[in-house]
Design a protein around this motif. Structure first.
Motif, PDB file in Angstrom:
ATOM      1  N   VAL A   1      11.324   0.365   8.638  1.00 56.45           N
ATOM      2  CA  VAL A   1      10.902  -1.034   8.517  1.00 56.45           C
ATOM      3  C   VAL A   1       9.496  -1.213   9.078  1.00 56.45           C
ATOM      4  O   VAL A   1       8.646  -1.882   8.471  1.00 56.45           O
ATOM      5  N   LEU A   2       9.218  -0.613  10.235  1.00 53.96           N
ATOM      6  CA  LEU A   2       7.890  -0.725  10.832  1.00 53.96           C
ATOM      7  C   LEU A   2       6.830  -0.101   9.924  1.00 53.96           C
ATOM      8  O   LEU A   2       5.747  -0.672   9.744  1.00 53.96           O
ATOM      9  N   ALA A   3       7.141   1.048   9.356  1.00 53.86           N
ATOM     10  CA  ALA A   3       6.183   1.696   8.446  1.00 53.86           C
ATOM     11  C   ALA A   3       5.895   0.797   7.244  1.00 53.86           C
ATOM     12  O   ALA A   3       4.748   0.691   6.795  1.00 53.86           O
ATOM     13  N   ARG A   4       6.920   0.123   6.745  1.00 54.42           N
ATOM     14  CA  ARG A   4       6.712  -0.792   5.613  1.00 54.42           C
ATOM     15  C   ARG A   4       5.849  -1.980   6.032  1.00 54.42           C
ATOM     16  O   ARG A   4       4.985  -2.438   5.267  1.00 54.42           O
ATOM     17  N   GLN A   5       6.066  -2.513   7.228  1.00 53.75           N
ATOM     18  CA  GLN A   5       5.251  -3.628   7.700  1.00 53.75           C
ATOM     19  C   GLN A   5       3.781  -3.224   7.816  1.00 53.75           C
ATOM     20  O   GLN A   5       2.878  -3.995   7.469  1.00 53.75           O
ATOM     21  N   LEU A   6       3.535  -2.012   8.308  1.00 52.96           N
ATOM     22  CA  LEU A   6       2.152  -1.535   8.403  1.00 52.96           C
ATOM     23  C   LEU A   6       1.541  -1.358   7.016  1.00 52.96           C
ATOM     24  O   LEU A   6       0.342  -1.608   6.818  1.00 52.96           O
TER      25      LEU A   6
ATOM     26  N   LEU B   1       0.528  -4.804   5.933  1.00 54.15           N
ATOM     27  CA  LEU B   1      -0.680  -5.263   6.614  1.00 54.15           C
ATOM     28  C   LEU B   1      -1.915  -4.495   6.166  1.00 54.15           C
ATOM     29  O   LEU B   1      -3.034  -5.005   6.287  1.00 54.15           O
ATOM     30  N   ALA B   2      -1.711  -3.275   5.674  1.00 51.59           N
ATOM     31  CA  ALA B   2      -2.860  -2.483   5.223  1.00 51.59           C
ATOM     32  C   ALA B   2      -3.563  -3.114   4.028  1.00 51.59           C
ATOM     33  O   ALA B   2      -4.716  -2.782   3.738  1.00 51.59           O
ATOM     34  N   SER B   3      -2.891  -4.035   3.343  1.00 50.67           N
ATOM     35  CA  SER B   3      -3.522  -4.721   2.207  1.00 50.67           C
ATOM     36  C   SER B   3      -4.364  -5.911   2.660  1.00 50.67           C
ATOM     37  O   SER B   3      -5.017  -6.540   1.836  1.00 50.67           O
ATOM     38  N   CYS B   4      -4.336  -6.212   3.965  1.00 52.30           N
ATOM     39  CA  CYS B   4      -5.096  -7.351   4.503  1.00 52.30           C
ATOM     40  C   CYS B   4      -6.448  -6.880   5.047  1.00 52.30           C
ATOM     41  O   CYS B   4      -6.755  -5.692   5.049  1.00 52.30           O
TER      42      CYS B   4
ATOM     43  N   MET C   1       0.853  -1.192   0.000  1.00 54.97           N
ATOM     44  CA  MET C   1       0.000   0.000   0.000  1.00 54.97           C
ATOM     45  C   MET C   1       0.889   1.242   0.000  1.00 54.97           C
ATOM     46  O   MET C   1       1.947   1.258   0.622  1.00 54.97           O
ATOM     47  N   PRO C   2       0.471   2.287  -0.706  1.00 57.06           N
ATOM     48  CA  PRO C   2       1.284   3.507  -0.750  1.00 57.06           C
ATOM     49  C   PRO C   2       1.250   4.257   0.577  1.00 57.06           C
ATOM     50  O   PRO C   2       0.377   4.048   1.411  1.00 57.06           O
ATOM     51  N   ALA C   3       2.233   5.100   0.771  1.00 55.83           N
ATOM     52  CA  ALA C   3       2.298   5.949   1.958  1.00 55.83           C
ATOM     53  C   ALA C   3       2.498   7.392   1.520  1.00 55.83           C
ATOM     54  O   ALA C   3       3.024   7.658   0.437  1.00 55.83           O
ATOM     55  N   VAL C   4       2.084   8.311   2.355  1.00 55.02           N
ATOM     56  CA  VAL C   4       2.240   9.740   2.091  1.00 55.02           C
ATOM     57  C   VAL C   4       3.251  10.309   3.070  1.00 55.02           C
ATOM     58  O   VAL C   4       3.170  10.044   4.275  1.00 55.02           O
ATOM     59  N   VAL C   5       4.217  11.062   2.580  1.00 49.94           N
ATOM     60  CA  VAL C   5       5.210  11.701   3.434  1.00 49.94           C
ATOM     61  C   VAL C   5       4.748  13.126   3.735  1.00 49.94           C
ATOM     62  O   VAL C   5       4.536  13.923   2.822  1.00 49.94           O
ATOM     63  N   LEU C   6       4.580  13.419   5.014  1.00 49.65           N
ATOM     64  CA  LEU C   6       4.177  14.766   5.426  1.00 49.65           C
ATOM     65  C   LEU C   6       5.433  15.616   5.558  1.00 49.65           C
ATOM     66  O   LEU C   6       6.201  15.471   6.502  1.00 49.65           O
TER      67      LEU C   6
END
Length: 281
Positions: free
Chosen positions: A73-78, A81-84, A1-6
């Motif tokens: 790494v934690l952000a990538r794991q989340l 999991l966001a695709s589940c 899932m994509p992420a947004v950088v603030l």
């Protein structure tokens, strides 16, 4: 899932940051903000201000005590999991659980300015000796050793992969000595996070992080923890505190008081031990 950088949260005009966050909430429904403790205090104050102005309990602010590479790494794991099929409350709560399975540290050329891990006066003195190097683990438990023939750091008791990011220091000890001693099953390199030199107090470093790479294992860990419903905002969570509205369970609610925690109490430690036995078994 994509992420947004603030970007530049504490530098841009407040109305811009509020508008950006509001658009994210409207687009996705809930937003989990993963923020490093290495950023300036102004960033955290601005994030709390934004959430207050929007008057919403659909923004979770999460600041785990992890070095920059471990946080990435934690952000990538989340994101994995966001695709589940996990609700936003369970996903946000999972961050606190998964931090316990991340082993993060660095190989440093000096510990003279290191304030994230306890450093003895003797180690401070040795850091001024030319050519000295130190192996440091900041999470889950602090460790510090001077690199030598017998230098060793305690690592995970279950199978992990390792990500390493090289700064102004060769990574030979990390890849050639530490990784085999930790029985690392996969080794990958990444760019050094921009915050790492400030976090570790030196640019002469190689940062490393051991983690669980398999999405199915991460999903099993999260779904094996009992879920409960927040009595205030009604969202499903794991643990004893809602990550969105910050409400704790009522004292007389037996369902909450018997549920495993993702905090640091005895129940949580037993839960972690059970998980680790499953990982090593």
């Amino acid at each position: 899932m994509p992420a947004v950088v603030l970007q530049d949260v504490d530098q841009r005009p407040l109305e811009q940051v509020v508008g950006e966050m509001q658009a994210l909430v409207e687009q996705h429904g809930h937003v989990i903000v993963v923020c490093s403790r290495g950023v300036s205090p102004g960033v955290e104050r601005r994030l709390h201000t934004v959430r207050s102005l929007l008057e919403t309990d659909r923004i979770a602010l999460f600041r785990p005590d992890l070095p920059p590479l471990g946080l990435a790494v934690l952000a990538r794991q989340l994101r994995q999991l966001a695709s589940c099929d996990l609700g936003p409350g369970v996903l946000a709560s999972a961050g606190r659980l998964l931090t316990h399975y991340i082993h993060a540290g660095a190989l440093l050329g000096s510990v003279a300015r290191l304030d994230r891990v306890p450093v003895s006066l003797k180690s401070h003195a040795k850091s001024w000796v030319p050519g000295s190097q130190f192996g440091v683990v900041a999470h889950p438990a602090p460790q510090l050793v001077r690199i030598g023939p017998d230098a060793a750091l305690s690592g995970p008791e279950f199978g992990t992969w390792m990500l390493h990011a090289k700064g102004q220091l060769a990574s030979d000890w990390v890849t050639g000595t530490l990784a085999p001693s930790w029985k690392i099953q996969g080794l990958h390199e990444a760019p050094l996070p921009a915050e790492s030199p400030a976090w570790w107090g030196t640019g002469k470093l190689t940062e490393f992080c051991a983690y669980l790479p398999d999405l199915s294992v991460l999903y099993q860990l999260v779904t094996s923890v009992r879920r409960s419903t927040c009595h205030w905002c009604g969202i499903d969570v794991i643990g004893d505190r809602c990550v969105f509205c910050d409400a704790t369970p009522p004292v007389d609610d037996a369902h909450f008081t018997t549920a495993p925690s993702t905090g640091t109490g005895p129940g949580h430690r037993r839960e972690l031990q059970r998980h680790r036995r499953a990982l090593t078994g």
